[in-house]
Enzyme design. Structure first.
Site, PDB file in Angstrom:
ATOM      1  N   GLY B  86       1.060  -0.997  -0.107  1.00 18.89           N
ATOM      2  CA  GLY B  86       0.243  -0.431   0.081  1.00 18.89           C
ATOM      3  C   GLY B  86       0.965   1.266  -0.079  1.00 18.89           C
ATOM      4  O   GLY B  86       1.511   1.293  -1.002  1.00 18.89           O
ATOM      5  N   SER B 119       5.432  -5.758  -1.137  1.00 16.30           N
ATOM      6  CA  SER B 119       5.743  -4.378  -2.094  1.00 16.30           C
ATOM      7  C   SER B 119       5.874  -3.363  -0.312  1.00 16.30           C
ATOM      8  O   SER B 119       7.140  -3.117  -0.393  1.00 16.30           O
ATOM      9  CB  SER B 119       4.373  -3.609  -2.266  1.00 16.30           C
ATOM     10  N   ALA B 120       5.095  -2.115  -0.370  1.00 16.70           N
ATOM     11  CA  ALA B 120       5.611  -1.862   0.954  1.00 16.70           C
ATOM     12  C   ALA B 120       5.837  -2.189   2.136  1.00 16.70           C
ATOM     13  O   ALA B 120       7.020  -2.134   2.659  1.00 16.70           O
ATOM     14  CB  ALA B 120       4.425  -0.979   1.333  1.00 16.70           C
ATOM     15  N   HIS B 156       8.509  -3.420  -7.873  1.00 11.99           N
ATOM     16  CA  HIS B 156       7.985  -3.212  -8.563  1.00 11.99           C
ATOM     17  C   HIS B 156       9.243  -2.547  -9.695  1.00 11.99           C
ATOM     18  O   HIS B 156       8.861  -1.150 -10.383  1.00 11.99           O
ATOM     19  CB  HIS B 156       6.662  -1.728  -9.034  1.00 11.99           C
ATOM     20  N   GLU B 191       8.006  -7.196 -11.454  1.00  9.72           N
ATOM     21  CA  GLU B 191       6.950  -7.686 -10.533  1.00  9.72           C
ATOM     22  C   GLU B 191       6.828  -9.665 -10.849  1.00  9.72           C
ATOM     23  O   GLU B 191       7.307  -9.654 -12.088  1.00  9.72           O
ATOM     24  CB  GLU B 191       6.371  -7.057 -11.749  1.00  9.72           C
TER      25      GLU B 191
END
Lengths: 244, 244
Positions: B86, B119-120, B156, B191
């Site tokens: 997020g 991700s985060a 990413h 990714e």
């Protein structure tokens, strides 16, 4: 207050700042020497030379703020200030460390000195850094910026690409996340557009694609060049409203 | 230490986390309940339910860390921790305000509790937030993160698009700016890829496009799935080396 806030400094197939030559000439009318702030890039001398080459065509001399022992003294005497683009975290940290956030804001606000920004330099004119697209490569003491307008700007605003397989957030999704945490309008300035503030008047300029305004709890609204956005100058900014 | 660091949580045409189902199952082998950290998104309950639906297929129960009055107590008793993606600024600020940066890092480092991030959540495993792609929508007290690995990761990771007319920086340009200020290796995880750390061994996994390693003063290097990246675990990180 006299502001010219460009989304970007280069357009495809055009030289540096060339796409905005006319509006820059108008903004700097009567200015003989411009104070340039190159801190967003690592090569201060090279960056200043690039700006000087463009400004030479307008008959404006350029001095880099990094060339003085006390940059604040240069700000005090500046006829006009231009903060160039690059990395906005590096830029803000450099301004903070040299006491230039307040110095430049005062000169523009109180003495009416024309301010020009492109990309990261446009971010600096906002209350905070919070709608930059840049990577946080260094840590500024605070995200608070010059606050020459009471709303946020997202430069290089980019519409979602339906053909992309990239799973990262779109720009619109990022700005929606910003509005989850902050009740502050954000103007997405597409490339090739700019904002001009003269006193209490604010006008959008540049290419036809224009700008997109994001506000908490409302659908985004499109604006075309020539749009009068003066009401944004009376916007109330409530940062961290969800946790406040 | 047992780490699984995913570049992203969703692949085109696949359900949430589905592209990494097998490696997640291996990472969580023997775990009956997973502690999930949903702070990167605004809707904590909805986000936790989404993770629970996926983990149900692996026979793993999920508890959201936000459901306890004292989240640190949940961390103390956790069998495994997953920090979801997020906005990484919102995530880090939330972790800091609840004293969870140290609590989770200790549990993973000292007690060998498996850590998973996407991700985060993968950004959080690095020394700092400085190579996130996210917008700084809120201001954390510091950019310091959990430091479960001594180098930086860019999730990413996206190759430059030669067809793009967008004049903003490419990802590679952003990481080059990071390396101008910091002498710290950055691994760009494309990714569909991930890193697995088991003790002092570090391996790249996932899709064939793999990862790209950026180091100050050297050309970037490509790595394919299966590559042994253990030497990155002995990397020396020198942040702010240009101004230090």
């Amino acid at each position: 207050m006299k502001l010219l806030l460009l989304s970007n400094s280069s357009a495809p197939g055009r030289g540096y700042l060339d796409h905005a030559r006319e509006v820059i000439a108008g903004h700097l009318a009567g200015v003989r020497e411009l104070l340039f702030v190159p801190y967003a890039l690592a090569d201060h001398d090279g960056y200043t030379a690039k700006v000087a080459a463009f400004m030479d065509g307008l008959g404006v001399r350029v001095r880099g703020v990094h060339t003085a022992g006390d940059p604040r003294a240069l700000v005090s005497g500046a006829q006009a200030v231009f903060i160039g683009g690059g990395n906005s975290f590096r830029l803000l940290k450099s301004l903070q460390e040299r006491g230039l956030v307040t110095a430049i804001a005062q000169r523009v606000r109180e003495d009416g000195v024309p301010y020009m920004g492109s990309s990261a330099g446009t971010n600096m004119a906002c209350p905070t850094l919070r709608t930059t697209n840049d990577m946080p490569i260094v840590q500024p003491a605070s995200f608070d910026a010059l606050g020459l307008v009471p709303f946020q700007i997202n430069p290089h605003y980019l519409d979602p690409d339906p053909a992309s397989a990239h799973m990262g957030e779109t720009r619109e999704e990022r700005l929606t996340q910003f509005l989850e945490e902050n009740d502050v309008p954000v103007l997405g300035l597409r490339e090739g557009t700019w904002l001009r503030r003269t006193g209490e008047a604010l006008e959008l300029g540049g290419v036809a694609s224009g700008a997109r305004l994001f506000t908490a709890g409302a659908e985004p609204v499109e604006y075309a060049p020539g749009a009068d956005l003066s009401r944004l100058l009376t916007a109330t900014a409530r940062f961290d409203h969800r946790t406040a």
